[in-house]
Design an enzyme around this catalytic site. Sequence first.
Site, PDB file in Angstrom:
ATOM      1  N   HIS A  74      50.814   6.259 -36.627  1.00  0.00           N
ATOM      2  CA  HIS A  74      51.897   6.862 -37.401  1.00  0.00           C
ATOM      3  C   HIS A  74      53.236   6.197 -37.094  1.00  0.00           C
ATOM      4  O   HIS A  74      54.084   6.044 -37.980  1.00  0.00           O
ATOM      5  CB  HIS A  74      51.986   8.357 -37.102  1.00  0.00           C
ATOM      6  CG  HIS A  74      50.857   9.152 -37.678  1.00  0.00           C
ATOM      7  ND1 HIS A  74      50.879  10.546 -37.752  1.00  0.00           N
ATOM      8  CD2 HIS A  74      49.665   8.780 -38.211  1.00  0.00           C
ATOM      9  CE1 HIS A  74      49.756  10.968 -38.305  1.00  0.00           C
ATOM     10  NE2 HIS A  74      48.998   9.920 -38.579  1.00  0.00           N
ATOM     11  N   VAL A  78      55.785   3.566 -39.959  1.00  0.00           N
ATOM     12  CA  VAL A  78      57.145   3.974 -40.340  1.00  0.00           C
ATOM     13  C   VAL A  78      58.130   3.188 -39.486  1.00  0.00           C
ATOM     14  O   VAL A  78      58.186   3.363 -38.274  1.00  0.00           O
ATOM     15  CB  VAL A  78      57.354   5.494 -40.127  1.00  0.00           C
ATOM     16  CG1 VAL A  78      58.760   5.897 -40.555  1.00  0.00           C
ATOM     17  CG2 VAL A  78      56.309   6.295 -40.899  1.00  0.00           C
ATOM     18  N   GLY A  80      57.950   0.339 -38.345  1.00  0.00           N
ATOM     19  CA  GLY A  80      57.317  -0.557 -37.388  1.00  0.00           C
ATOM     20  C   GLY A  80      57.049   0.123 -36.061  1.00  0.00           C
ATOM     21  O   GLY A  80      57.396   1.289 -35.843  1.00  0.00           O
ATOM     22  N   SER A  84      59.861   5.190 -32.790  1.00  0.00           N
ATOM     23  CA  SER A  84      60.767   6.105 -33.500  1.00  0.00           C
ATOM     24  C   SER A  84      60.135   7.482 -33.667  1.00  0.00           C
ATOM     25  O   SER A  84      60.841   8.480 -33.823  1.00  0.00           O
ATOM     26  CB  SER A  84      61.155   5.527 -34.860  1.00  0.00           C
ATOM     27  OG  SER A  84      60.007   5.198 -35.624  1.00  0.00           O
ATOM     28  N   PRO A 166      49.756   6.717 -44.845  1.00  0.00           N
ATOM     29  CA  PRO A 166      48.567   7.015 -45.642  1.00  0.00           C
ATOM     30  C   PRO A 166      48.289   8.515 -45.590  1.00  0.00           C
ATOM     31  O   PRO A 166      48.485   9.153 -44.551  1.00  0.00           O
ATOM     32  CB  PRO A 166      47.469   6.211 -44.935  1.00  0.00           C
ATOM     33  CG  PRO A 166      48.210   5.076 -44.287  1.00  0.00           C
ATOM     34  CD  PRO A 166      49.506   5.679 -43.828  1.00  0.00           C
ATOM     35  N   THR A 197      36.722   8.434 -35.880  1.00  0.00           N
ATOM     36  CA  THR A 197      35.510   8.767 -35.139  1.00  0.00           C
ATOM     37  C   THR A 197      35.804   9.703 -33.973  1.00  0.00           C
ATOM     38  O   THR A 197      34.897  10.347 -33.444  1.00  0.00           O
ATOM     39  CB  THR A 197      34.810   7.498 -34.618  1.00  0.00           C
ATOM     40  OG1 THR A 197      33.586   7.861 -33.985  1.00  0.00           O
ATOM     41  CG2 THR A 197      35.673   6.747 -33.614  1.00  0.00           C
ATOM     42  N   ASP A 250      34.544  13.601 -37.216  1.00  0.00           N
ATOM     43  CA  ASP A 250      33.239  12.967 -37.043  1.00  0.00           C
ATOM     44  C   ASP A 250      32.301  14.040 -36.505  1.00  0.00           C
ATOM     45  O   ASP A 250      32.295  14.335 -35.308  1.00  0.00           O
ATOM     46  CB  ASP A 250      33.349  11.791 -36.068  1.00  0.00           C
ATOM     47  CG  ASP A 250      32.020  11.085 -35.822  1.00  0.00           C
ATOM     48  OD1 ASP A 250      30.981  11.604 -36.259  1.00  0.00           O
ATOM     49  OD2 ASP A 250      32.033  10.016 -35.193  1.00  0.00           O
TER      50      ASP A 250
END
Length: 334
Positions: A74, A78, A80, A84, A166, A197, A250
């Site tokens: 995550h 955002v 890079g 942050s 995403p 997984t 999973d």
Amino acid sequence: MLISMGASFIRTPTLLFLLLIAMGAAALVQGQGTRVGFYFRTCPQAESIVQKTVISHFQSNPAIAPGLLRMHFHDCFVRGCDASILINGSSTEKTTGPNRLLNGYDVIDDAKTRLEAACPGVVSCADILALAARDSVVLTKGITWRVPTGRKDGRVSLASEVNNLPAPRDSIEVQKQKFADKGLTDQDLVTLVGGHTIGTSACQFFRYRLYNFSTTTANGADPSMDAAFVTQLQSLCPADGDGSRRIALDTGSPNRFDTSFFTNLRNGRGVLESDQKLWTDASTRTFVQRFLGVRGLLGLNFNLEFGRSMVKMSNIGIKTGTEGEIRRVCTAIN
């Protein structure tokens, strides 16, 4: 001028060209501005301190492993890989839905405290997060990889930018584009999503697939889902139940880093819609099949490819030199 190499001869300009190509390839692996062993002289115990901290917390709370892995992902998507995500504030990345529920923030803070005691002002929070993600995979029986370090910490964190992540309802095309925007391939997409997984998701992020999703199925669920699996999930996530309840992503081995996640996708047992689409879409299904060793396809070793994709991802948009800083505490800029 000719340089002898056994029975062959290479002209000097050609040799220099080949050396430049090799150096370029090495730079791609290491990343621009990062390298393996960055702290060898300035804080040689850095990786060991992070590893011991992660192990200590994992022993009392195994949920920190998938939490730290997601946190690094995550963070990188955002602004890079600049830590942050760790900054506190009323409207920072940390306050948003996808990040607020993550386990492991206390692990990073603890590691930073220990590192500041050993090597004040040397090791960045961004590097701590990259190392902790790798250590989390190893603790859940995945294999290790060498993590390039040398990132600086960013000075900006905005909740509004988390929309770049995403999301569970993303189509394959949207997922591909989000990864491509970060310099990642379709294979990287399938590989990195395979990180599901280990860990869980809240009912609120997938329950819509279980009720009134389709008129083509007897139970009204997403037709790409296995019917028995739908029944199982409906009992765990009732339509009017607690949306924050956590369910394993999973169902075969939620605490072990392996390929059973991909087996679940093949069997219609992907919890998130975006995950299941990796199988239902032909362009990404091939990579799932290759991880599963389907006959007739060139196989891929999931653990090995995961390490490679993680190195690529961990070099997205990094800050080096004067572009960033080494925070004294990970939750606030200096």
